[in-house]
Design an enzyme around this catalytic site. Structure first.
Site: not given
Ligand code: MRU
Length: 341
Positions: A53-55, A90, A200, A240, A250-251
């Site tokens: 996970r994470g963009a 996603r 997270q 993201d 973002n999250k």
């Molecule tokens: O749902 P996730 O855990 O994939 O979401 C991640 C985030 O929102 C991060 O803050 C974002 O991807 C930046 S990662 C460097």
């Protein structure tokens, strides 16, 4: 950070160009376990259920997913199927779609005889470039951190979700400047918000502990109070998808932190590689927001006859953002066109 004990994504050296190994993030922080992905289905599943996970990490995994998906058939129909399958995993993190379009472009121009090798090479290039971009973000962001430090105490950084090395191939985005500060001997402490419902923040706590960076875990709702009490010098988060006008997805919960930061005069920065900027998306209103399963709100939800909404991301308007840090430097959120290539 490249010395990390548990890499997030590497090629399986034991089997040349047939598998990758990922750190299964659904098992963190309980136990670090490496998982082998050997097929398109493995890669799509890993992204969908958030084993990765994470963009930026999603993007790199998808690129390798394309390479895995071409194992037995490198034809155009198969290529389209592989890309469509991964694209459906996603919706919000644009790095996924950026990586897939880059793979499509390169592979469409590649002869069938060499297409499989080309796919592995391109996925490798995406992964390598991600590490380098994040390292550069660390150096640019370090200057911001130094400027925000008060002389009487360690620098107090607040972050949300996990935008550290676990969210990338390495180095992290929002945490890259923190790691750079730590390496440079700048005393730094990180407020880590839990990040309900998927927590997270626990991943952030885990990796900061691994790196020996001082940090404190807080409930999401504690962020406003800490800012009001003057205990936060700056907020830095990942992204993201950043729209052309600087609005940033973002999250979920990021927007509330940006509002509190504005109310209390705390600088609010976003750190992300250029692969996170979607110049084709004019503003935050056009960013697709992922809706995830009700069960993520907790096992007890299934015993309630209550409708649940679980948007996984929110959008912070550009005017709440003090600056965006990319591998190119720091820009005001409304001035991203200078980075358009
Ligand atoms: O749902 P996730 O855990 O994939 O979401 C991640 C985030 O929102 C991060 O803050 C974002 O991807 C930046 S990662 C460097």
């Amino acid at each position: 950070m490249s010395q990390a004990r548990y890499p997030t994504l590497i090629e399986d050296g034991a089997s040349h160009q047939t598998a990758v190994l990922i750190l299964d993030q659904t098992r963190l922080p309980r136990e670090p376990v490496m998982l082998r992905l050997g097929s398109l289905e493995d890669a799509a599943h890993a992204i969908r259920v958030m084993q990765v996970r994470g963009a930026p990490l999603i993007g790199a995994t998808a690129a390798y997913g394309v390479a895995l998906g071409l194992a037995d058939d490198v034809g155009d129909a198969r290529l389209n199927h592989v890309i469509d399958t991964l694209a459906a995993t996603r919706p919000t993190a644009v790095n996924l779609h950026w990586a897939l379009e880059r793979m499509r472009r390169v592979l469409q121009n590649s002869a069938l005889a060499t297409r499989r090798d080309t796919a592995w090479n391109e996925a490798r290039a995406i992964a390598t470039e991600d590490k380098a971009a994040n390292a550069a973000i660390g150096q640019h962001g370090l200057k911001l951190l130094q400027a925000c430090r008060r002389s009487d105490r360690p620098l107090n950084v607040m972050t949300h979700c996990n935008a550290g090395r676990l969210a990338t191939v390495d180095n992290g985005t929002a945490l890259a400047p923190v790691y750079a500060a730590h390496a440079a001997g700048l005393p730094v402490h990180v407020w880590v918000s839990e990040t309900r419902p998927r927590n997270q923040g626990l991943l952030t706590a885990w990796e900061l502990a691994e790196a020996g960076v001082l940090h404190t875990l807080i409930a999401d709702n504690a962020a406003g109070l800490l800012m009001m009490q003057g205990k936060v010098d700056l907020v830095i988060v990942g992204a993201d998808r950043i729209a052309a006008n600087g609005d940033t997805a973002n999250k979920i919960g990021t927007y509330l932190k940006a509002l509190a930061a504005r109310a209390h005069g705390v600088p609010f920065y976003v750190a992300a590689p250029l692969s996170t900027i979607d110049f084709a998306c004019p503003s935050g209103a056009e960013i697709p927001i992922e809706e995830r399963a009700a069960e993520e709100l907790g096992a007890a939800v299934s015993n309630l006859d209550t409708p649940v909404a679980n948007p996984a991301f929110d959008v912070t308007p550009a005017d709440l953002i003090s600056g965006i840090v990319s591998e190119r430097g720091v820009a005001r959120a409304g001035e991203l066109s200078q980075w358009k290539t």
